[in-house]
Scaffold this active site. Sequence first.
Site, PDB file in Angstrom:
ATOM      1  N   HIS A   1     -12.416 -20.876  -1.181  1.00 53.15           N
ATOM      2  CA  HIS A   1     -11.758 -22.139  -1.515  1.00 53.15           C
ATOM      3  C   HIS A   1     -10.280 -21.847  -1.724  1.00 53.15           C
ATOM      4  O   HIS A   1      -9.924 -20.798  -2.238  1.00 53.15           O
ATOM      5  CB  HIS A   1     -12.373 -22.726  -2.798  1.00 53.15           C
ATOM      6  CG  HIS A   1     -12.067 -24.175  -2.993  1.00 53.15           C
ATOM      7  ND1 HIS A   1     -10.893 -24.604  -3.561  1.00 53.15           N
ATOM      8  CD2 HIS A   1     -12.778 -25.281  -2.690  1.00 53.15           C
ATOM      9  CE1 HIS A   1     -10.902 -25.925  -3.598  1.00 53.15           C
ATOM     10  NE2 HIS A   1     -12.034 -26.365  -3.074  1.00 53.15           N
TER      11      HIS A   1
ATOM     12  N   ASP B   1     -20.162 -26.677  -1.080  1.00 56.53           N
ATOM     13  CA  ASP B   1     -21.025 -26.887   0.086  1.00 56.53           C
ATOM     14  C   ASP B   1     -22.151 -25.862   0.200  1.00 56.53           C
ATOM     15  O   ASP B   1     -22.997 -25.982   1.090  1.00 56.53           O
ATOM     16  CB  ASP B   1     -20.181 -26.846   1.373  1.00 56.53           C
ATOM     17  CG  ASP B   1     -19.338 -28.107   1.536  1.00 56.53           C
ATOM     18  OD1 ASP B   1     -19.791 -29.163   1.084  1.00 56.53           O
ATOM     19  OD2 ASP B   1     -18.242 -28.018   2.104  1.00 56.53           O
TER      20      ASP B   1
END
Length: 385
Positions: free
Chosen positions: A264, A318
């Site tokens: 991320h 996710d």
Amino acid sequence: MGDTTKQVPFVKGLEGVAVAISSISHIDGKAGRLIYRGFSVEELAQYSNFEEVAFLLWHGKLPTDFELTDFKRKLARERSLSSEISQLLRLLPASSHPMDVLRTAVSAMGVLYRRCDGSGFSLIEDAISILSKIPTVLAAFEAARNNRPPVLPSAELDHAANFLYMLHGKLPEEKVARVFDAILILHAEQEMNASTFAATVTASTLSDIFSAITSAIGTLKGPIHGGASERVIEMLDEIGDPANVETFIEEKMSAGKRIMGFGHRIYKTYDPRAVVLKSMAKELVKSDPGRKRLEVALKLEEVVVERLGEKGIYPNVDFYSGIVYSELGIPKDFFTAIFAMARCAGWAAHIMEYTESNRIFRPRAIYEGSTDLRYLEEKAKARCE
Ligand code: ACO
């Protein structure tokens, strides 16, 4: 030619660059913390409900009981689709990806339902219309591609339960509806990510909210943004067994490839949403494929964190979401669209906040091309090539 762009700072991917001043949400990427309007996302997922969170994001405060009832009523009233949109959903090929369907439907909704056009209706009324209709669009498309009549929305149910009801044609168990509601809360907002930025850029031209959300949906779809959840399930199925994890990672890393559901731009530790989704997955998984996927996912997490944790590579939102969605009977190609269904609340909040003190986004590009070409000479050369 005086090139002023030479002095312009260039930051690839806008890493570390702030593009707005906001009081909607904040990420502490080192501590793995996400707050919406001051509240931790874990607490909101545990105690609040999606409608209340949408109100909080849009109005900056928790609603009174009256305000919440009124907000829920307004949302429920806007759920139905007109015959044009229903027909459009039947016209699209059954093989269409739900994110393409959603992007097309929200764009068409802008033609049919837009009210905020200077005639006294507020942005929030269009936002309510979009937020309410997205679940109906998705459930109606699922029915259309399976040659079934759509299940009409129920005004009696909350946002999360109503979607599951329309998708499956039966009332969801209370526990299942509650889990789905919490998932929507977890995905509702995330500061200035790529899709929120896309929405904000479109809104900054004083375009309408349907156009801005259409931009955001197109951006969220990409496999390294919201599209990753679908790829994660494919990856877990491809690995097939925890015993294959080490070899899989070895191959990916030596080929310089990314492992889906990890990494991320801001979180350099566990994404707090992934932590909640992991415990949901552990609690919910009952099916055989689900159990296998969870075993593979746990092993994958262990090995990736061991090898790449130092670089700040941890599971993101996710990674476990697809396992949970599958257990709730949500088709794999719907995962990113569920994300959009929830994130619509955050996109709309940013559109409202940014345009309140708007300035059009107009950055520069640093030019590296030719400057002195002569057309006739180049055309003659091109002809001879
Ligand atoms: N697997 C392996 N290595 C990774 C991964 C990954 N998933 N993500 C980043 N890295 C490595 C990079 O190779 C790079 O290593 P290097 O410094 O040795 O070259 C380092 O970590 C930094 O990577 P960047 O590309 O600078 O990270 P960036 O912030 O640009 O990318 C992104 C973030 C796009 C999310 C990336 O981590 C990725 O592609 N992840 C996989 C796709 C994914 O899961 N996306 C969903 C993200 S959550 C969301 O958007 C909803």
